[in-house]
Structure formats: C-alpha cells, structure tokens
Motif scaffolding. Structure first.
Motif, short mmCIF file in Angstrom:
data_model
loop_
_atom_site.label_atom_id
_atom_site.label_comp_id
_atom_site.label_asym_id
_atom_site.label_seq_id
_atom_site.Cartn_x
_atom_site.Cartn_y
_atom_site.Cartn_z
N GLU A 100 0.84 -1.20 0.00
CA GLU A 100 0.00 0.00 0.00
C GLU A 100 0.87 1.25 0.00
O GLU A 100 2.09 1.16 0.16
CB GLU A 100 -0.89 0.01 1.24
N GLY A 101 0.21 2.39 -0.14
CA GLY A 101 0.94 3.65 -0.08
C GLY A 101 1.79 3.77 1.18
O GLY A 101 2.89 4.33 1.16
N PHE A 102 1.28 3.22 2.29
CA PHE A 102 2.04 3.23 3.55
C PHE A 102 3.45 2.65 3.39
O PHE A 102 4.38 3.04 4.09
CB PHE A 102 1.34 2.35 4.61
N ASP A 103 3.57 1.66 2.51
CA ASP A 103 4.82 0.89 2.44
C ASP A 103 5.94 1.61 1.69
O ASP A 103 7.10 1.23 1.83
CB ASP A 103 4.55 -0.46 1.76
N LEU A 104 5.61 2.63 0.92
CA LEU A 104 6.65 3.27 0.12
C LEU A 104 7.77 3.85 0.97
O LEU A 104 8.94 3.60 0.69
CB LEU A 104 6.05 4.34 -0.80
#
Lengths: 338, 338
Positions: A203-207
């Motif tokens: 997810e975006g969180f992981d970037l």
C-alpha cells in the motif's frame, strides 16, 4: 565509455562537466564546448550546443533535431561508441531519444522510469514513475522483472522482494488490471520464480517504509506517489525549521539538533542515488534530476557505469526470456530465442 | 440527532461513548449497552452488540445482518430518526450500509470518500480516497461538485479552488479519462461555474502544499497518495526522534525543541478534523478513523452536526442540478426537476 548529455541541467552544462570530472569515469560529453572546459582528463567532448527543452513535444523534437545533444548522445550509444547514456535534461526528451535511437529490449512492451525512493532504511525502487500513464497487466509483470534485475545488478540485492502497489494488502483489492497482474505474478511465484520473491500487494504506507525492494505500479500512480513523498518531506522539513526559529529556547535547541537533522537529510539525499533509471532499453539510460549539482551528476555517471559492468541489460533480457513474459511474437523462452 | 455506530473503533465502544459525551451533540448511539455507560446526558442508547468487521465482504454482511450496529444506525438515518451517520468501523461496511440504506443522492453516479489532508496551511480536501478504484470522467466531474460543496458548507470556503490530480500541470498531461475530465471542467469554468474555481491540473507535489481547496482524483490514486503522505510524515517523525536520541548535546537540544515539534504535530493531527466523509449520499456520513480516541470521535460528531446545520447535502444537490452534471435519466437542471 558513458555518453553524457550536458544540456538541460538547472545549473547549466558547467555543473555537468564538474560532475563528469568528479565521477572519474570515462565519458563522451555532448554540449556547448565553451562550458565544458572542466570535464577532467578522462572525458572527450563533442560540441553540441542544441538543447531540447521540457516544453517541447519530445518525439517531434528528437526526430526533427538530430543535432541536439541528447539525440547525438543517444546515437553514440546506439552505434556502440558508448555503453550507456546519462542526461540531466527533460525526462520526456531523454525517453524519446532513447526509445527512437537506443530502442527497447527485444520483447519488452514499454520501458519504465524507475526511481530509488529516498527511504531511510534500505533502498526501494519504484517503477513506473511516469513513463506510461496507462499500463496493462502484462506491462506490470514485465516491470517486476525490470525492477528486480536493476536491484540485483546495481544495488546488490540477491533476490529482490517485489510488491504490487494497490489499495489494500488483500489480493482482491485493486483495479481489474492490478488484480490480473497480481494473479500472474502469484502464478509465476508458485511456478518457482527465481529472479524475485513476490510479496503480494503493498500500500501507499509501504513506500517510505522499505517493506519491499521493488514497488511495481502504473506511471500515473507512481508519479503521483513519488511527488507526494518528496513534497511531504520537504514541507515537513520547512515547517520544523519554522517552528524552531520561534522563541529563544527553541532556537538554542535548534542549534543543538542541527547536526542530527543534517545527518538525516544526507541519508535521504536524492543526489546520492544518481537519479531515475529508464529500464527496458537495450542499454542503460540514467535521467539525473535537473536540480543535481556535480555530486548528483557524478552519482548518475557511476550508476550508469555500474549498470554496464554488472550487465544489467543482459540479465534483464535473460530473466524476461526465461520467465516467458516477452511480448507475443517474440520467443517466449531462452531456448526459443536461440 | 446524529446516529453513532460505536462498534469497530480500535479503542472499543467505550472510547466512542466518551467521544459522544465530549461532543455535546445529541446522539443516538448503537453498540453494546454495557460499554456505553459514559455517553453523557444528550445521548440515547440502542443495544446493538453485533459488529461487521473489516475482513468481511461488506455488502453481503450488511444484507445478511440487519441487527449489526452499523446497519441499524444507517437505518435510523434512512428513516429520518437521525440526520447524519458517524462510525469508526470498517470503511467498507460503512460505505455498504450507507449505500444500501441511506442511498445515493438522486443523479449521483458514485459516492466518494473524501479526506481533509493533514496539511500545515489551510485544509485541502482529497477525493476520492478509496471508494471507487475505477472512475469515468463524469464521476470525476461530479467529485468536483461534491468536494466543493463540502468545503463551502463545512469549512467555510466561499468559492473553493478545485484541482484535478495528474502527472503534470499542462492540460495535455494524464490518462485519457483525466484529459476528458479536465476538458469538461474547463468547459464548465468557461461557462461561468459559480460553485468552484477550476484551477486545472495539480501534481503530487501540491497535496501537502495546499495549492487548492479540493483535489479530485480516482479512488486508487487517491488512496495511494493519502497513505504515502501519512506514512512519510510518520517515518520522518520517527527518524527525527531517533536522531535526537543519539548523543548528549542533541538530547538536550531535543528537549528544547520538544514543544515546537508538539505544536507542529497538533497542527497536522487528523483527530482535529474528524475523519473521512462519504459524499454523494442523501445524508452526511462520517467515517472516523479506527484509531481515534474520544477527541477524534467528538470532532467527527461535530463535523456531522455541522454538515446537517449547513445543509451540505441540499447545497450539493442544488449545485449538481444547476450545473447539469447529474446522471442521465435524471433531470439535468433545477428547472427540469421541479
């Protein structure tokens, strides 16, 4: 020998020349001769003052202006005089010149623009960061190989973990194209894929968290995500400096924390990486950030050198062929290609 | 009266109850009675212990479990016993219950999940943040109106500036759907649109910068962008604290800068806003973040109250009708609707 296009950088061709000298790498430099005096002893210069700017239609400009520095530099790579291309010019122009002159690897649908994210932990590669605003599942699958082979060859990650960017971790989350790409990548993983380990959706969180080594997405989402990440860091840094500038005690505190904050900034400095990488072409192509000074340009040139020495392109071609994910009409395995 | 679903919050129904009390707003609270003792004097309680979790298929769960608290709360709004819905439960379940019971506004293609971004300057609304992973140009156009009417009614922005998220500022940048949405929004602007001012394309850079009041995008890109922004802030904050914890001088400095950093954190605290808003429904629906404590829940309830008092839904319906952007088959102007 690395072909370097010296036009288009924000700080001008002289800053690129200084980067060439700093890199210590053999280079053929294309740009206005009068600004390239300080390229150092390992560089040859080709006088090519014509620039293709960021406001021009790239393919048209590349076709109609063969004398432009970026076109000449790409031509030098296509002809085999140079082994890789580095430019700090407009991304569109570099992409167009590379596509038209250096050309795609056999069986590659679309080259992708890959960026090493300024994460704090280990590096994470994001692709596509903007070369293709629309992609199909087969493109996303190829991006996984392009990204994994870059991380292997240039960043020393033996078996990169690849994540597919979506709106949730569950495999049922995402657009139909993302679901289909997930299905195909999972299928390859089950078939014993060796080039990379498929982590599933991220997810975006992981970037910013470096959950995986490679994040695969379309060029629209990737471009937005990259810019959000850069801008959030910059705005937060600005706000912290503003807050620290208020009042006397915080100011004293600010002086004391300046060194650790600088260390932090250095860890996420994009100039350390050397810019974006165009993957899926027949030779390595690096797009240094327009704002780079000599340090960033030198990083970009060294990155190109490493990609050549570590045979990034050859590894990519072999991995795509072995996996049978080449464009149809092109041999589906190494055996078939021979 | 605001319907509050007390199930599903990370800190449990008692934290929601405390938020209800804190809000000072009249509420009808659905949840396990034994945990709702502290709802305060302005709340009535309906014993509804059944929770629909985030791991269930939302539409199926809503249809098969009418006794669930979120379904009962949505039903209370649909029947007119309550004026708006607030839940800290799973977004999918809230969306499904709202769609099935409260229903879309007449002529709205798709409700959108809108989030007030934690920017440092004035608030910026991002929509869609994840309700629709795929959208068509006509959806994006409606999102502009949904977002603008929210900012007018609930945030006091007289004529919101609306930007369309893309990969470049130029109107030729983006996917075909984004280009078409741009064309339609520009056309409306030229025709003298009063509800909002169309700013054109914005980029990922602009999200933390509050360049516009409303950022319109599809739910895939919006979801990724929001999560990248949240995670980048969190990771950077963590790294700064780590750096400050090293060595004695930085630690002293850290103590001195603690207050300004806390002030900064408070300015970007999502609990101040109250959560995400489902726009395009017949009544206001607020999805409080699952992690919210009483402060965030109280903000969410007050936001719902404000949306009712300021007639957000009625203004939205009027603006969509006046602009002639309702779903076909539905009257295209206010005159036609009468």
């Amino acid at each position: 020998m690395i072909a370097v296009d010296a036009n288009g950088a924000d700080r001008g061709p002289a800053a690129v020349a200084a980067g060439v000298a700093r890199s210590g790498v053999e280079a053929l430099v294309f740009g206005p001769r009068e600004a390239l005096a300080e390229c150092g002893p390992r560089a040859e210069i080709v006088h090519a003052p014509t620039l293709i700017g960021g406001d021009e239609e790239p393919a048209l400009a590349v076709r109609s202006r063969p004398e432009a520095s970026i076109v000449q530099a790409a031509e030098a790579v296509a002809e085999g005089r140079c082994e890789a291309l580095v430019s700090a010019g407009a991304t569109g122009a570099v992409l167009a010149a590379a596509l038209l002159r250096i050309k795609r690897l056999r069986g590659v649908h679309r080259p992708a623009l890959a960026v090493v994210l300024p994460t704090l932990e280990r590096p994470t590669l994001l692709l596509d960061a903007g070369a293709n605003v629309e992609v199909r599942p087969e493109h996303l699958v190829q991006f996984a190989y392009l990204g994994a082979c870059f991380m292997q060859a240039c960043m020393g990650v033996e078996r990169p973990r690849v994540g597919l960017l979506s709106v949730g971790e569950e495999r049922a989350k995402g657009t139909p194209d993302v679901l289909e790409a997930h299905r195909r990548l999972a299928e390859r993983a089950e078939a014993g894929e060796r080039t990379f380990e498929f982590h599933g959706n991220v997810e975006g969180f992981d970037l910013p968290r470096a959950t995986v080594d490679v994040v695969v997405t379309d060029g629209f989402t990737g471009n937005v995500a990259l810019k959000v990440m850069e801008s959030t860091s910059a705005e937060l840094g600005r706000a912290i400096r503003q807050q620290l500038a208020r009042g006397v005690l915080p100011r004293v505190g600010g002086l004391l924390v300046r060194a650790p904050l600088r260390r932090l900034r250095e860890r996420i400095d994009p100039e350390r990486i050397g810019g974006a990488i165009l993957l899926g072409l027949r030779k390595p192509v690096i797009v240094a950030h327009g704002s780079f000074g000599p340090v960033g340009i030198a990083s970009a040139i060294r990155l190109a050198r490493r990609a050549v020495d570590e045979q990034m392109v050859e590894r990519t071609a072999a991995a795509l062929a072995a996996a049978g994910v080449l464009r149809s009409g092109v041999g589906g395995s190494v055996a078939q290609q021979r």
